[in-house]
Each structure stands twice: as structure tokens, then as C-alpha cells.
Design an enzyme around this catalytic site. Structure first.
Site, PDB file in Angstrom:
ATOM      1  CB  SER A  59     -10.212 -28.531  17.848  1.00  0.00           C
ATOM      2  OG  SER A  59      -9.728 -27.763  18.900  1.00  0.00           O
ATOM      3  CE  LYS A  62      -6.146 -28.359  18.979  1.00  0.00           C
ATOM      4  NZ  LYS A  62      -7.208 -28.009  19.862  1.00  0.00           N
ATOM      5  CE1 TYR A 185      -4.464 -25.095  18.600  1.00  0.00           C
ATOM      6  CE2 TYR A 185      -4.724 -23.199  20.053  1.00  0.00           C
ATOM      7  CZ  TYR A 185      -5.125 -24.451  19.638  1.00  0.00           C
ATOM      8  OH  TYR A 185      -6.196 -25.070  20.232  1.00  0.00           O
ATOM      9  CE1 TYR A 234     -12.006 -30.611  21.328  1.00  0.00           C
ATOM     10  CE2 TYR A 234     -14.380 -30.750  21.458  1.00  0.00           C
ATOM     11  CZ  TYR A 234     -13.244 -30.163  20.953  1.00  0.00           C
ATOM     12  OH  TYR A 234     -13.357 -29.122  20.084  1.00  0.00           O
ATOM     13  CB  VAL A 252     -15.015 -24.913  20.899  1.00  0.00           C
ATOM     14  CG1 VAL A 252     -14.401 -25.852  21.916  1.00  0.00           C
ATOM     15  CG2 VAL A 252     -14.007 -23.928  20.358  1.00  0.00           C
TER      16      VAL A 252
HETATM   17  O1  DON Z   1      -7.539 -23.492  21.841  1.00  0.00           O
HETATM   18  C1  DON Z   1      -8.667 -23.024  21.763  1.00  0.00           C
HETATM   19  O2  DON Z   1      -9.206 -22.572  22.735  1.00  0.00           O
HETATM   20  C2  DON Z   1      -9.462 -23.014  20.462  1.00  0.00           C
HETATM   21  N1  DON Z   1      -9.048 -22.085  19.552  1.00  0.00           N
HETATM   22  C3  DON Z   1      -9.586 -24.387  19.884  1.00  0.00           C
HETATM   23  C4  DON Z   1     -10.621 -24.977  20.650  1.00  0.00           C
HETATM   24  C5  DON Z   1     -11.206 -26.223  20.158  1.00  0.00           C
HETATM   25  O3  DON Z   1     -11.938 -26.294  19.199  1.00  0.00           O
HETATM   26  C6  DON Z   1     -10.971 -27.362  21.079  1.00  0.00           C
HETATM   27  N2  DON Z   1      -9.688 -27.915  20.976  1.00  0.00           N
HETATM   28  N3  DON Z   1      -9.348 -29.048  20.967  1.00  0.00           N
END
Ligand code: DON
Length: 306
Positions: A59, A62, A185, A234, A252
Site C-alpha cells: 500500500s 498508493k 492496482y 490504516y 502489509v
Molecule cells: O489490496 C491488497 O490486499 C494489497 N495488495 C495491499 C494491501 C496493503 O498493503 C494494505 N492496503 N491499504
């Protein structure tokens, strides 16, 4: 304990309090005891742990995809598709997709990021992904690539994100089709970097783009930092703002970038970018060692920016 090495050692002992993300099988294999921290000013750098070990942005990307899309379309146009309000919900929550006129709340949660993926410049999946990798490559002055194993692993466990994308499409908040937005994405989440790269990206934000040739308007960089401060960690973003007080974004994979506009950390002075990798994450999705390190560092070096 005003010593960055001691802060690092303390944070490293916290790794047992979390676990590597298990919902993406490829991430579950990472060593949960690992912690790498890179701190970078315009002319000095401090590296703690293995800052060359690669991992995926998740993330953290983003922030960068928002910047590319907003710089291309202008902020007014982008805000027709994505708001800049925090939610307090988990990153993949769907509960608010039927409020706020169905508009995703911000680009730091999955709904907003999938909309942003569909708004990236280009006519194909390849070109949209390239628009962001090219921006990152300019910041880092090196090539980056997508980790295909992580991408495939994500793609085959993307039910929630696919559901979000269909709701966005039904409500008119996708510019491309569902599969393309989803693939863009997830490919962006799977870009490989190391902790030093993260520090350089954070320094780009700290200097308003002065440390590289990558082009982005100051307004867009400022909004990116405001989004990091309000929505970057988050549903821990409020507490992080209250107790650490720095714009930051986590992923994550255990990646975090944090931005010090003006500060002094040991030999580093002025704007400082911080890149961190600690794959043991907590229930919210933030690196446990990363949160510990940044909390203690902000306190010891008086970096709270508000
Ligand atoms: O969308 C997902 O599950 C991951 N590829 C991105 C997750 C992540 O780091 C948290 N997202 N805000």
C-alpha cells in the site's frame, strides 16, 4: 535512550508481537524477525539492518499512484472520483461504498486506490503501470520491476478487491474495466524495492521533490502528505498522528515511509526521509517494529511536526 541504534535494537525486539501477512501466500514466507531502517537527508544517510533486502511496496504505492494520477488530471478532476476524507475502517472495507454519494473516501484505502489505478495515464494496463514505475524510477534513478510471484499470489486471492472494483464500476467510479483496474492496482502493490529506496521516496516528499528529477506539483505533493497524515496508517492513523506526528504510509509487506520536513537525527539535518521494512505486522496491518521505532524516534528527536 537518545541513540538511533538503541531505538533500532529496542524496535527489533518487538517483532515477535506480529506476524508476516498470511492472506497473500507469497508474503507469509518473509522472515518476521527482520527489521531494516534507512534514514536519508540531502547529503547523509544512516542504515540499520539489511537495507538492500527487497520486498514489495504494497500500500505504500498508493501515495505514488495518487501523485501520478493527480499530477496528470489535476486535483479538481481527481476529486470528482475520490475524496480526501479518512474512514477509520480497515483498508479493504466495503461498508462506506454506499455513503458519500458512493464516492471512495480517499486514495489510501483499497476502494480509492482501485479508482486511482483506473485513472492513471495510458491506454492499457501496461501503460498505466508504466506511468507509476517510470515516476518511481525517476525518483530512485534506477529501474524497478514487479514481483510476479507476489502479483500472481495476490491476483488469485483478490475476491475482496474484485468485489470493491465491481461496486465502483456500478457506481461510475472506474474509468477502465474491472479486471484492468484490478490488475494495475495489484501490479503496483507488487513493485519490488528495498528500505534505502523507501527512504529516497520519503525524502522526495520531505523536500517537495527537490532531491530528484521526477516531476510533481507542490500542491499534489502537499495533498499526498496530508493524506498520509490523516489516512496513511490504516485505522491507526489517528493514533499515529497523535503520538508520532509525521506523515507516513504503511503496507502489509511491513514497509513504511515517513516524512520529516525539518529535523535533526544524529548527523542528519534538514528534510529527512525514512524507509522501513519489518514484515511482522499487527492486526491493523502496520509493521510492529516500525511503529515502535517511529514512535520512539519521534519522541527522542522531537520530530512531531504539528
Ligand atoms: O489490496 C491488497 O490486499 C494489497 N495488495 C495491499 C494491501 C496493503 O498493503 C494494505 N492496503 N491499504
Amino acid at each position: 535512550m537518545k541513540n538511533i541504534q538503541k531505538i533500532y535494537e529496542h524496535a527489533q525486539q518487538m517483532t515477535h508481537k506480529g506476524n508476516a501477512a498470511s492472506y497473500i501466500p507469497a508474503l507469509a514466507k518473509e522472515d518476521p524477525t527482520m527489521l531494516a531502517v534507512s534514514l536519508m537527508s540531502m547529503n547523509e544517510q544512516i542504515e540499520l539492518g539489511d537495507c538492500k533486502k527487497t520486498f514489495t511496496l504494497q500500500s505504500v504505492v498508493k501515495v505514488l499512484s495518487f501523485m501520478v494520477a493527480a499530477n496528470h488530471h489535476g486535483i479538481e478532476e481527481i476529486m470528482r472520483y475520490v475524496d480526501v476524507e479518512p474512514t477509520g475502517d480497515s483498508f479493504n472495507s466495503i461498508v462506506r461504498l454506499e455513503s458519500n454519494n458512493n464516492k471512495p473516501f480517499n486514495p489510501m484505502i483499497n476502494a480509492g486506490a482501485i479508482t486511482i489505478a483506473s485513472l492513471l495515464p495510458g491506454e492499457s494496463m501496461f501503460e498505466r503501470v508504466k506511468s507509476v514505475t517510470a515516476f518511481i524510477e525517476k525518483i530512485l534513478s534506477k529501474q524497478v520491476s514487479v514481483n510476479n510471484e507476489v502479483f500472481m499470489s495476490e491476483y488469485h486471492s483478490a475476491d475482496y478487491n474484485r468485489a470493491i472494483a465491481y461496486i465502483l464500476q456500478a457506481n461510475g467510479f472506474l474509468k477502465s474495466d474491472v479486471e484492468e483496474a484490478l490488475q494495475v492496482y495489484l501490479q503496483l502493490c507488487s513493485i519490488s524495492v528495498n528500505a534505502s529506496d523507501l527512504a529516497k521516496i520519503a525524502l522526495y516528499l520531505a523536500t517537495n521533490g527537490q532531491n530528484s528529477e521526477a516531476v510533481c506539483s507542490k500542491q499534489v505533493i502537499n495533498i499526498a502528505k496530508a493524506l498520509m497524515m490523516t489516512c496513511g496508517m490504516y485505522n491507526f492513523s489517528g493514533k499515529f498522528a497523535a503520538f508520532v506526528g509525521l506523515p507516513a504510509k504503511s503496507g502489509v509487506s511491513g514497509a513504511i515511509i515517513a516524512v520529516v520536513k525539518e529535523g535533526e537525527i544524529e548527523q542528519l539535518k534538514g528534510p529527512i526521509g525514512i524507509g522501513l521494512y519489518g514484515p511482522a505486522i499487527d492486526d491493523v496491518g502496520n509493521s510492529v517494529a516500525g511503529i515502535d521505532f517511529l514512535t520512539e524516534m519521534s519522541k527522542q528527536y522531537e520530530l512531531f511536526c504539528l
